[in-house]
Scaffold this motif. Sequence first.
Motif, PDB file in Angstrom:
ATOM      1  N   THR A 208      37.710  57.716  28.532  1.00 55.72           N
ATOM      2  CA  THR A 208      38.753  56.457  28.257  1.00 55.72           C
ATOM      3  C   THR A 208      38.001  55.640  27.236  1.00 55.72           C
ATOM      4  O   THR A 208      36.436  55.775  26.752  1.00 55.72           O
ATOM      5  N   ALA A 209      38.474  54.545  26.733  1.00 52.23           N
ATOM      6  CA  ALA A 209      37.861  53.557  25.770  1.00 52.23           C
ATOM      7  C   ALA A 209      36.628  53.003  26.368  1.00 52.23           C
ATOM      8  O   ALA A 209      35.509  53.016  25.999  1.00 52.23           O
ATOM      9  N   LEU A 210      36.791  52.564  27.745  1.00 49.42           N
ATOM     10  CA  LEU A 210      35.525  52.008  28.489  1.00 49.42           C
ATOM     11  C   LEU A 210      34.608  52.932  28.361  1.00 49.42           C
ATOM     12  O   LEU A 210      33.327  52.607  28.143  1.00 49.42           O
ATOM     13  N   GLU A 211      34.859  54.094  28.972  1.00 46.12           N
ATOM     14  CA  GLU A 211      33.770  55.250  29.041  1.00 46.12           C
ATOM     15  C   GLU A 211      33.227  55.427  27.646  1.00 46.12           C
ATOM     16  O   GLU A 211      31.827  55.911  27.739  1.00 46.12           O
ATOM     17  N   ASN A 212      33.890  55.642  26.676  1.00 55.31           N
ATOM     18  CA  ASN A 212      33.239  55.725  25.235  1.00 55.31           C
ATOM     19  C   ASN A 212      32.356  54.848  24.965  1.00 55.31           C
ATOM     20  O   ASN A 212      31.083  55.092  24.509  1.00 55.31           O
ATOM     21  N   VAL A 213      32.749  53.484  25.178  1.00 55.65           N
ATOM     22  CA  VAL A 213      31.743  52.284  24.915  1.00 55.65           C
ATOM     23  C   VAL A 213      30.523  52.431  25.781  1.00 55.65           C
ATOM     24  O   VAL A 213      29.497  52.195  25.203  1.00 55.65           O
ATOM     25  N   MET A 214      30.616  52.741  27.213  1.00 51.67           N
ATOM     26  CA  MET A 214      29.510  52.708  28.117  1.00 51.67           C
ATOM     27  C   MET A 214      28.648  54.040  27.960  1.00 51.67           C
ATOM     28  O   MET A 214      27.394  53.935  28.240  1.00 51.67           O
ATOM     29  N   GLU A 215      29.044  55.187  27.024  1.00 47.46           N
ATOM     30  CA  GLU A 215      28.367  56.425  27.212  1.00 47.46           C
ATOM     31  C   GLU A 215      26.700  56.470  26.613  1.00 47.46           C
ATOM     32  O   GLU A 215      26.048  56.536  27.236  1.00 47.46           O
ATOM     33  N   ALA A 216      26.812  55.748  25.335  1.00 45.88           N
ATOM     34  CA  ALA A 216      25.367  55.666  24.869  1.00 45.88           C
ATOM     35  C   ALA A 216      24.351  54.755  25.647  1.00 45.88           C
ATOM     36  O   ALA A 216      23.379  55.308  25.836  1.00 45.88           O
ATOM     37  N   PRO A 217      24.743  53.674  25.924  1.00 46.48           N
ATOM     38  CA  PRO A 217      23.779  52.886  26.537  1.00 46.48           C
ATOM     39  C   PRO A 217      23.380  53.309  27.734  1.00 46.48           C
ATOM     40  O   PRO A 217      22.181  53.300  28.411  1.00 46.48           O
ATOM     41  N   VAL A 218      24.317  54.007  28.725  1.00 46.44           N
ATOM     42  CA  VAL A 218      24.125  54.858  29.851  1.00 46.44           C
ATOM     43  C   VAL A 218      22.982  56.145  29.700  1.00 46.44           C
ATOM     44  O   VAL A 218      22.003  56.196  30.263  1.00 46.44           O
TER      45      VAL A 218
ATOM     46  N   ARG B 247      29.169  48.721  31.937  1.00 48.36           N
ATOM     47  CA  ARG B 247      30.502  48.389  32.289  1.00 48.36           C
ATOM     48  C   ARG B 247      30.796  47.057  31.606  1.00 48.36           C
ATOM     49  O   ARG B 247      31.507  46.611  31.139  1.00 48.36           O
ATOM     50  N   THR B 248      29.987  46.268  32.161  1.00 43.48           N
ATOM     51  CA  THR B 248      30.330  44.591  31.973  1.00 43.48           C
ATOM     52  C   THR B 248      30.174  44.258  30.419  1.00 43.48           C
ATOM     53  O   THR B 248      30.867  43.963  29.777  1.00 43.48           O
ATOM     54  N   ARG B 249      28.998  45.023  30.012  1.00 40.28           N
ATOM     55  CA  ARG B 249      28.783  44.794  28.406  1.00 40.28           C
ATOM     56  C   ARG B 249      30.089  45.401  27.743  1.00 40.28           C
ATOM     57  O   ARG B 249      30.523  44.709  26.724  1.00 40.28           O
ATOM     58  N   ALA B 250      30.608  46.594  28.101  1.00 38.10           N
ATOM     59  CA  ALA B 250      31.405  47.295  27.442  1.00 38.10           C
ATOM     60  C   ALA B 250      32.795  46.650  27.416  1.00 38.10           C
ATOM     61  O   ALA B 250      33.458  46.451  26.461  1.00 38.10           O
ATOM     62  N   LEU B 251      33.065  45.999  28.451  1.00 38.17           N
ATOM     63  CA  LEU B 251      34.114  45.212  28.748  1.00 38.17           C
ATOM     64  C   LEU B 251      34.345  43.853  27.883  1.00 38.17           C
ATOM     65  O   LEU B 251      35.257  43.476  27.085  1.00 38.17           O
ATOM     66  N   GLU B 252      32.987  43.372  27.687  1.00 39.55           N
ATOM     67  CA  GLU B 252      32.913  41.927  26.759  1.00 39.55           C
ATOM     68  C   GLU B 252      33.028  42.580  25.567  1.00 39.55           C
ATOM     69  O   GLU B 252      33.817  41.882  24.717  1.00 39.55           O
ATOM     70  N   LEU B 253      32.671  43.843  25.039  1.00 37.87           N
ATOM     71  CA  LEU B 253      32.887  44.161  23.558  1.00 37.87           C
ATOM     72  C   LEU B 253      34.295  44.757  23.380  1.00 37.87           C
ATOM     73  O   LEU B 253      34.826  44.416  22.161  1.00 37.87           O
ATOM     74  N   LEU B 254      34.923  45.283  24.243  1.00 44.20           N
ATOM     75  CA  LEU B 254      36.229  45.584  24.228  1.00 44.20           C
ATOM     76  C   LEU B 254      37.066  44.511  23.886  1.00 44.20           C
ATOM     77  O   LEU B 254      38.153  44.443  23.345  1.00 44.20           O
ATOM     78  N   ASP B 255      36.709  43.524  24.784  1.00 42.69           N
ATOM     79  CA  ASP B 255      37.487  42.114  24.523  1.00 42.69           C
ATOM     80  C   ASP B 255      37.212  41.297  23.158  1.00 42.69           C
ATOM     81  O   ASP B 255      38.109  41.049  22.530  1.00 42.69           O
ATOM     82  N   ARG B 256      36.053  41.719  22.572  1.00 43.25           N
ATOM     83  CA  ARG B 256      35.706  41.033  21.050  1.00 43.25           C
ATOM     84  C   ARG B 256      36.443  41.730  20.079  1.00 43.25           C
ATOM     85  O   ARG B 256      36.842  41.078  19.150  1.00 43.25           O
ATOM     86  N   VAL B 257      36.904  43.236  20.443  1.00 45.34           N
ATOM     87  CA  VAL B 257      37.503  43.707  19.383  1.00 45.34           C
ATOM     88  C   VAL B 257      39.388  43.662  19.759  1.00 45.34           C
ATOM     89  O   VAL B 257      39.863  44.527  19.210  1.00 45.34           O
ATOM     90  N   GLY B 258      39.727  42.950  20.745  1.00 43.46           N
ATOM     91  CA  GLY B 258      40.859  42.944  20.938  1.00 43.46           C
ATOM     92  C   GLY B 258      41.523  43.974  21.880  1.00 43.46           C
ATOM     93  O   GLY B 258      42.880  44.273  21.795  1.00 43.46           O
ATOM     94  N   LEU B 259      40.795  44.467  22.625  1.00 45.76           N
ATOM     95  CA  LEU B 259      41.402  45.663  23.320  1.00 45.76           C
ATOM     96  C   LEU B 259      41.342  45.673  24.885  1.00 45.76           C
ATOM     97  O   LEU B 259      41.170  46.601  25.443  1.00 45.76           O
ATOM     98  N   THR B 260      41.205  44.233  25.387  1.00 43.07           N
ATOM     99  CA  THR B 260      41.121  44.126  26.682  1.00 43.07           C
ATOM    100  C   THR B 260      42.162  44.947  27.653  1.00 43.07           C
ATOM    101  O   THR B 260      42.043  45.606  28.643  1.00 43.07           O
ATOM    102  N   ASP B 261      43.439  45.105  26.889  1.00 42.92           N
ATOM    103  CA  ASP B 261      44.439  45.788  27.719  1.00 42.92           C
ATOM    104  C   ASP B 261      44.394  47.242  27.523  1.00 42.92           C
ATOM    105  O   ASP B 261      45.457  47.785  27.822  1.00 42.92           O
ATOM    106  N   ARG B 262      43.343  47.750  26.887  1.00 49.30           N
ATOM    107  CA  ARG B 262      43.494  49.274  26.731  1.00 49.30           C
ATOM    108  C   ARG B 262      42.307  49.988  27.019  1.00 49.30           C
ATOM    109  O   ARG B 262      41.963  50.930  26.876  1.00 49.30           O
ATOM    110  N   VAL B 263      41.519  49.207  28.050  1.00 53.76           N
ATOM    111  CA  VAL B 263      40.094  49.828  28.401  1.00 53.76           C
ATOM    112  C   VAL B 263      40.353  51.309  29.066  1.00 53.76           C
ATOM    113  O   VAL B 263      39.407  52.107  28.958  1.00 53.76           O
ATOM    114  N   GLU B 264      41.369  51.396  29.793  1.00 52.95           N
ATOM    115  CA  GLU B 264      41.515  52.679  30.693  1.00 52.95           C
ATOM    116  C   GLU B 264      42.447  53.806  29.777  1.00 52.95           C
ATOM    117  O   GLU B 264      42.521  54.772  30.352  1.00 52.95           O
ATOM    118  N   HIS B 265      42.546  53.493  28.496  1.00 53.75           N
ATOM    119  CA  HIS B 265      43.509  54.479  27.959  1.00 53.75           C
ATOM    120  C   HIS B 265      42.470  55.393  27.157  1.00 53.75           C
ATOM    121  O   HIS B 265      41.396  55.317  26.727  1.00 53.75           O
TER     122      HIS B 265
END
Length: 263
Positions: free
Chosen positions: A116-126, A137-155
């Motif tokens: 998912t979008a969230l997992e893609n962003v979490m992958e390298a840090p983990v 996950r906390t950081r990835a959610l912040e970053l996805l919010d920053r790029v305007g994708l809060t409603d797409r994180v599980e896509h």
Amino acid sequence: MSDVQATPMVEARGVHKVFGHGAEGLHVLRGVDLAVPRGSVTVILGPSGSGKSTLLRCLNELEQITAGSVHVDGELLGYREDAQGVLHRLHPTRIAAQRSRIGMVFQRFHLFGHLTALENVMEAPVQVRGLSKRAARTRALELLDRVGLTDRVEHYPAQLSGGQQQRVAIARALAMDPELMLFDEPTSALDPELVGEVLTVMQDLAASGMTMVVVTHEIGFAREVADHVVFMDDGAIVEQGPPAEVLDRPSEPRLQEFLAHVL
Ligand code: ADP
Ligand code: MG
């Protein structure tokens, strides 16, 4: 100004890149000198095949340069100099560590399709940094919010538009807390109506103080966001300067001709 501020984030000196050997060799970069100050945005323009992607790839060691040097944040990339001034190639893990400080965004988004979008962003840090899943996950959610994708994180990527995928790719690069972000034609693969949302994210990132080197044909972005515009042709920087000079008062005929085609 302190020394730290005076050291450019990127300093390329006399960079040459030859693909292949001998008579078969293709001399793609022919002595590139480039300094990118901290917190600045440099836009690289130039015709197809002029060496723009190769230069970016040399700045983060996806390609090894043939001659010259690249310093990022004052540190020589790829080599260590001994007391006699002899260069030694760094161990691959050291090179990987240098590369991890530099984020890169490509024309094609290169997201993991099974994550998912969230997992893609979490992958390298983990995986690379060993961050806990919870912290990542906390950081990835912040970053996805920053790029305007809060409603797409599980896509999954296939469920996202090209513009959304590219914004996930930007968030993913930012998740490694890079000091420098490189963008290689980040909007060239997008439908025209999706270009703006990606450029807006990049503009916000620039406003936040990120040092950026951007290969793009988006002249409007160069005009509004760039501090410095570089025009490359045939493996060399032919003209460079502030956008108002390079874009509005180009002196090189090759640049004049290029701008007449892209504007
Ligand atoms: P640009 O991004 O400005 O279009 P590139 O840096 O991709 O230009 O390519 C510059 C030249 O280098 C082209 O002639 C290209 O074919 C060549 N080139 C790029 N990568 C390689 C490679 N891995 N091996 C051989 N030639 C390459
Ligand atoms: Mg290219």
